[in-house]
Write a protein that holds these residues in place. Structure first.
Motif, PDB file in Angstrom:
ATOM      1  N   VAL A 127      -2.059   9.389 -10.467  1.00 18.01           N
ATOM      2  CA  VAL A 127      -2.408   7.986 -10.250  1.00 18.01           C
ATOM      3  C   VAL A 127      -2.043   7.185 -11.492  1.00 18.01           C
ATOM      4  CG1 VAL A 127      -4.276   6.357  -9.828  1.00 18.01           C
ATOM      5  CG2 VAL A 127      -4.232   8.542  -8.607  1.00 18.01           C
ATOM      6  N   ASP A 128      -0.987   6.389 -11.373  1.00 11.08           N
ATOM      7  CA  ASP A 128      -0.527   5.545 -12.479  1.00 11.08           C
ATOM      8  C   ASP A 128      -0.910   4.078 -12.287  1.00 11.08           C
ATOM      9  OD1 ASP A 128       0.764   7.552 -13.991  1.00 11.08           O
ATOM     10  OD2 ASP A 128       2.486   7.497 -12.634  1.00 11.08           O
ATOM     11  N   ILE A 129      -1.311   3.736 -11.070  1.00 10.04           N
ATOM     12  CA  ILE A 129      -1.666   2.344 -10.786  1.00 10.04           C
ATOM     13  C   ILE A 129      -2.739   2.322  -9.697  1.00 10.04           C
ATOM     14  CG2 ILE A 129       0.118   1.983  -9.014  1.00 10.04           C
ATOM     15  CD1 ILE A 129       0.487  -0.849 -10.469  1.00 10.04           C
ATOM     16  N   ILE A 130      -3.689   1.401  -9.831  1.00  8.98           N
ATOM     17  CA  ILE A 130      -4.775   1.265  -8.866  1.00  8.98           C
ATOM     18  C   ILE A 130      -4.570  -0.016  -8.061  1.00  8.98           C
ATOM     19  CG2 ILE A 130      -7.262   0.958  -8.552  1.00  8.98           C
ATOM     20  CD1 ILE A 130      -6.626   3.700  -9.517  1.00  8.98           C
ATOM     21  N   ALA A 131      -4.691   0.102  -6.745  1.00  9.71           N
ATOM     22  CA  ALA A 131      -4.673  -1.075  -5.871  1.00  9.71           C
ATOM     23  C   ALA A 131      -6.107  -1.380  -5.451  1.00  9.71           C
ATOM     24  CB  ALA A 131      -3.803  -0.817  -4.641  1.00  9.71           C
ATOM     25  N   ASP A 132      -6.658  -2.489  -5.915  1.00 12.15           N
ATOM     26  CA  ASP A 132      -7.994  -2.938  -5.511  1.00 12.15           C
ATOM     27  C   ASP A 132      -7.829  -3.887  -4.332  1.00 12.15           C
ATOM     28  OD1 ASP A 132      -9.700  -1.736  -7.609  1.00 12.15           O
ATOM     29  OD2 ASP A 132      -8.487  -2.976  -8.944  1.00 12.15           O
ATOM     30  N   ILE A 133      -8.339  -3.496  -3.173  1.00 11.71           N
ATOM     31  CA  ILE A 133      -8.129  -4.254  -1.942  1.00 11.71           C
ATOM     32  C   ILE A 133      -9.451  -4.865  -1.481  1.00 11.71           C
ATOM     33  CG2 ILE A 133      -7.184  -4.194   0.389  1.00 11.71           C
ATOM     34  CD1 ILE A 133      -5.189  -3.423  -1.797  1.00 11.71           C
ATOM     35  N   VAL A 191       9.310  -9.849  -6.906  1.00  8.66           N
ATOM     36  CA  VAL A 191       9.840  -8.686  -6.195  1.00  8.66           C
ATOM     37  C   VAL A 191      11.143  -9.105  -5.533  1.00  8.66           C
ATOM     38  CG1 VAL A 191       9.342  -6.914  -4.465  1.00  8.66           C
ATOM     39  CG2 VAL A 191       7.471  -7.935  -5.771  1.00  8.66           C
ATOM     40  N   GLU A 192      12.144  -8.255  -5.613  1.00 12.66           N
ATOM     41  CA  GLU A 192      13.451  -8.597  -5.063  1.00 12.66           C
ATOM     42  C   GLU A 192      13.421  -8.741  -3.545  1.00 12.66           C
ATOM     43  OE1 GLU A 192      16.140  -9.475  -6.700  1.00 12.66           O
ATOM     44  OE2 GLU A 192      15.023  -9.263  -8.560  1.00 12.66           O
ATOM     45  N   GLY A 193      12.566  -7.980  -2.868  1.00 14.17           N
ATOM     46  CA  GLY A 193      12.460  -8.061  -1.405  1.00 14.17           C
ATOM     47  C   GLY A 193      11.012  -7.886  -0.993  1.00 14.17           C
ATOM     48  N   SER A 194      10.796  -7.373   0.205  1.00 13.31           N
ATOM     49  CA  SER A 194       9.429  -7.145   0.677  1.00 13.31           C
ATOM     50  C   SER A 194       9.253  -5.722   1.200  1.00 13.31           C
ATOM     51  CB  SER A 194       9.077  -8.148   1.786  1.00 13.31           C
ATOM     52  OG  SER A 194       9.988  -8.045   2.878  1.00 13.31           O
ATOM     53  N   ASP A 195      10.197  -4.843   0.879  1.00 11.29           N
ATOM     54  CA  ASP A 195      10.120  -3.460   1.348  1.00 11.29           C
ATOM     55  C   ASP A 195       9.485  -2.575   0.284  1.00 11.29           C
ATOM     56  OD1 ASP A 195      12.633  -1.915  -0.125  1.00 11.29           O
ATOM     57  OD2 ASP A 195      12.935  -4.074   0.159  1.00 11.29           O
ATOM     58  N   THR A 196       9.139  -1.376   0.687  1.00 11.32           N
ATOM     59  CA  THR A 196       8.425  -0.454  -0.191  1.00 11.32           C
ATOM     60  C   THR A 196       9.186  -0.154  -1.473  1.00 11.32           C
ATOM     61  OG1 THR A 196       7.320   0.562   1.709  1.00 11.32           O
ATOM     62  CG2 THR A 196       7.395   1.845  -0.324  1.00 11.32           C
ATOM     63  N   LEU A 232       0.832  -1.209   0.000  1.00 18.00           N
ATOM     64  CA  LEU A 232       0.000   0.000   0.000  1.00 18.00           C
ATOM     65  C   LEU A 232       0.866   1.259   0.000  1.00 18.00           C
ATOM     66  CD1 LEU A 232      -2.788  -1.050   2.535  1.00 18.00           C
ATOM     67  CD2 LEU A 232      -2.911  -1.044   0.037  1.00 18.00           C
ATOM     68  N   ASP A 233       1.925   1.235   0.795  1.00 15.98           N
ATOM     69  CA  ASP A 233       2.838   2.383   0.823  1.00 15.98           C
ATOM     70  C   ASP A 233       3.496   2.602  -0.538  1.00 15.98           C
ATOM     71  OD1 ASP A 233       2.359   3.077   3.446  1.00 15.98           O
ATOM     72  OD2 ASP A 233       4.066   1.956   4.252  1.00 15.98           O
ATOM     73  N   ALA A 234       3.851   1.508  -1.204  1.00 10.78           N
ATOM     74  CA  ALA A 234       4.479   1.609  -2.516  1.00 10.78           C
ATOM     75  C   ALA A 234       3.522   2.229  -3.527  1.00 10.78           C
ATOM     76  CB  ALA A 234       4.932   0.225  -2.993  1.00 10.78           C
ATOM     77  N   VAL A 235       2.271   1.813  -3.502  1.00  9.32           N
ATOM     78  CA  VAL A 235       1.268   2.371  -4.414  1.00  9.32           C
ATOM     79  C   VAL A 235       1.070   3.859  -4.134  1.00  9.32           C
ATOM     80  CG1 VAL A 235      -1.178   2.327  -5.066  1.00  9.32           C
ATOM     81  CG2 VAL A 235       0.089   0.175  -4.783  1.00  9.32           C
ATOM     82  N   ALA A 236       0.941   4.204  -2.850  1.00 13.68           N
ATOM     83  CA  ALA A 236       0.720   5.608  -2.482  1.00 13.68           C
ATOM     84  C   ALA A 236       1.887   6.490  -2.923  1.00 13.68           C
ATOM     85  CB  ALA A 236       0.502   5.718  -0.983  1.00 13.68           C
ATOM     86  N   LYS A 237       3.118   6.030  -2.715  1.00 11.44           N
ATOM     87  CA  LYS A 237       4.290   6.826  -3.114  1.00 11.44           C
ATOM     88  C   LYS A 237       4.406   6.922  -4.633  1.00 11.44           C
ATOM     89  CE  LYS A 237       7.061   6.078   1.052  1.00 11.44           C
ATOM     90  NZ  LYS A 237       8.311   5.527   1.624  1.00 11.44           N
ATOM     91  N   ARG A 238       4.100   5.829  -5.326  1.00 10.32           N
ATOM     92  CA  ARG A 238       4.167   5.842  -6.799  1.00 10.32           C
ATOM     93  C   ARG A 238       3.129   6.792  -7.390  1.00 10.32           C
ATOM     94  NH1 ARG A 238       4.723   6.396 -11.247  1.00 10.32           N
ATOM     95  NH2 ARG A 238       5.774   5.143 -12.838  1.00 10.32           N
ATOM     96  N   ASN A 239       2.021   6.995  -6.667  1.00  4.77           N
ATOM     97  CA  ASN A 239       0.938   7.828  -7.163  1.00  4.77           C
ATOM     98  C   ASN A 239       0.942   9.249  -6.585  1.00  4.77           C
ATOM     99  OD1 ASN A 239      -0.129   5.787  -8.777  1.00  4.77           O
ATOM    100  ND2 ASN A 239      -1.495   5.028  -7.163  1.00  4.77           N
ATOM    101  N   GLU A 240       2.057   9.663  -6.006  1.00  3.61           N
ATOM    102  CA  GLU A 240       2.098  10.981  -5.363  1.00  3.61           C
ATOM    103  C   GLU A 240       1.791  12.117  -6.336  1.00  3.61           C
ATOM    104  OE1 GLU A 240       5.830  11.355  -3.368  1.00  3.61           O
ATOM    105  OE2 GLU A 240       5.111  10.395  -1.526  1.00  3.61           O
ATOM    106  N   SER A 288      -6.155  10.020   5.261  1.00  6.00           N
ATOM    107  CA  SER A 288      -7.587  10.295   5.360  1.00  6.00           C
ATOM    108  C   SER A 288      -8.377   9.868   4.130  1.00  6.00           C
ATOM    109  CB  SER A 288      -7.814  11.794   5.598  1.00  6.00           C
ATOM    110  OG  SER A 288      -7.233  12.551   4.542  1.00  6.00           O
ATOM    111  N   ASP A 289      -7.726   9.783   2.975  1.00  8.25           N
ATOM    112  CA  ASP A 289      -8.457   9.447   1.751  1.00  8.25           C
ATOM    113  C   ASP A 289      -7.613   8.525   0.865  1.00  8.25           C
ATOM    114  OD1 ASP A 289     -10.089   9.274  -0.418  1.00  8.25           O
ATOM    115  OD2 ASP A 289     -10.179  11.432  -0.830  1.00  8.25           O
ATOM    116  N   PRO A 290      -7.714   7.199   1.077  1.00  4.58           N
ATOM    117  CA  PRO A 290      -6.908   6.251   0.293  1.00  4.58           C
ATOM    118  C   PRO A 290      -7.152   6.351  -1.210  1.00  4.58           C
ATOM    119  CG  PRO A 290      -7.846   5.175   2.226  1.00  4.58           C
ATOM    120  CD  PRO A 290      -8.483   6.531   2.138  1.00  4.58           C
TER     121      PRO A 290
END
Length: 381
Positions: free
Chosen positions: A228-234, A326-331, A217-225, A249-251
């Protein structure tokens, strides 16, 4: 043909456990076997209730109001064992399958059944991480660990969900080990073609202690700062939970759409429309021994998987073929993988989808397991 009693803490096919045993029961029925379920604890089925579902009998026999009785049962399974013996005497099965015994009852069930000429097998899907378990969960984790190491070798056959379990059981001398990954009813016949748009990556499940959803989620949020280039459907996590987890406040402004808990049919439709699904886990035993239903469902729907390497079911994902590793599990490493997804053309994503679907058809079609499963429960191996 055998009369089979499936025993465990599951219920109707509405959870991963319920779906797992239901799918295996259907394969057994294809060979002419009769299957009944003894549900030791499951919301939605009342105590002593017997229901029919898709031609299967579900017997519900326990629910304690007393916390003392529940505590005692978690430690030693004394009340469950009493019920199990009663139902075996009534149903008179030829074989019993115990699903993920969490109370160290396996040895006692084997002894009770073998004296009556009844074989005993186990359906094994979980090996919990003791160090990460808390309170009562730690007791359960210790019970399961002890059972796997000390008791399961005396079973007549074992249904293993993963290569990790299969290798382990064979290493301790178990002979009749049948590997059956999650079986899927939803295997598609063709992919859902990609049309150029903002890419969608879906997560469908309940993270609990298993899945690392926050780095994604953090990766998506930072990539979309900036945009919005990618949507995360949760799916399976509410908007309020996402807000609390990420402290925003507003995902949706960050490209994160949370659907909460929804019917499985609707979840399937959301997954089918995605470009990728995501599964990030820690490199620990629980991830190696288990087999994510989310992963098998995604591939069966023709949706490639974005995942990290932990040495478990993720090994069926070939980078650039049926998914992206993914090479690791970090953002930061997840952001790098997201960048790869965004750079793919529609045709390249469709190639990944076709490969994903071929993997799903090869591994998760139940017809491949009917004969060997029937041989196991009928003592023909």
């Amino acid at each position: 043909m055998s009369n089979i009693l499936y025993i465990g803490w599951f219920g109707l096919p509405e959870t991963a456990a319920g779906i797992r045993v239901f799918q295996i029961a259907k394969l057994l029925r294809e060979s002419g076997n009769n299957v009944a379920f003894l549900c030791l604890s499951q919301p939605g089925l009342k105590e002593n209730q017997e229901v029919q579902y898709d031609g299967f009998k579900y017997i519900r026999k326990r629910q304690f109001e007393s916390r003392v009785k529940n505590g005692v049962n978690i430690f030693c399974g004394v009340y469950d064992l009493k019920v199990i013996k009663e139902i075996i005497e009534i149903e008179k099965p030829d074989t019993v399958i115990v699903y993920n015994d969490k109370e160290r009852l396996t040895s006692q069930i084997i002894s009770f059944c073998h004296k009556r000429g009844i074989s005993v097998g186990a359906d094994v899907t979980e090996w919990y991480e003791i160090s990460r378990s808390r309170k009562w969960n730690r007791i359960v984790a210790n019970n399961v660990d002890y059972r796997i190491r000390k008791m399961d070798k005396d079973l007549d056959y074992i249904l293993s969900i993963s290569p990790y379990f299969t290798a382990y059981y064979k290493s301790i001398g178990c002979k009749n080990v049948i590997e059956i990954p999650p079986i899927m009813d939803c295997i598609e016949t063709a992919i859902n073609p990609t049309v150029r748009r903002v890419r969608h990556v879906v997560y469908a499940g309940s993270p609990a202690q298993k899945d690392l959803i926050l780095p994604f989620l953090d990766a998506v949020a930072k990539r979309n700062e900036k945009q919005v280039d990618i949507i995360a459907d949760i799916v399976g996590v509410s908007n309020e939970q996402v807000m609390a987890l990420m402290r925003i406040s507003d995902p949706e402004q960050k490209g994160i759409i949370a659907y909460g808990r929804i019917p499985h049919e609707k979840c399937i439709e959301i997954v089918k429309m995605a470009d990728f699904s995501v599964l990030i886990r820690e490199n620990l035993r629980y991830a190696k021994a288990g087999f994510s239903t989310k992963l098998s469902e995604s591939l069966s729907l023709g949706v490639p998987v974005l995942c990290n390497s932990v040495g478990g079911a993720d090994e069926i994902i070939q980078d650039g073929q049926n998914g992206i590793k993914v090479e690791g599990s970090d953002t930061n490493t997840i952001i790098a993988a997201i960048d790869r997804i965004i750079s793919l053309s529609d045709g390249e994503i469709d190639d990944l989808k076709r490969s994903a679907l071929n993997t799903g058809k090869h591994l998760f079609d139940g017809s491949a397991y009917v004969a060997v499963l029937n041989d196991a429960v009928n003592g023909l191996i």
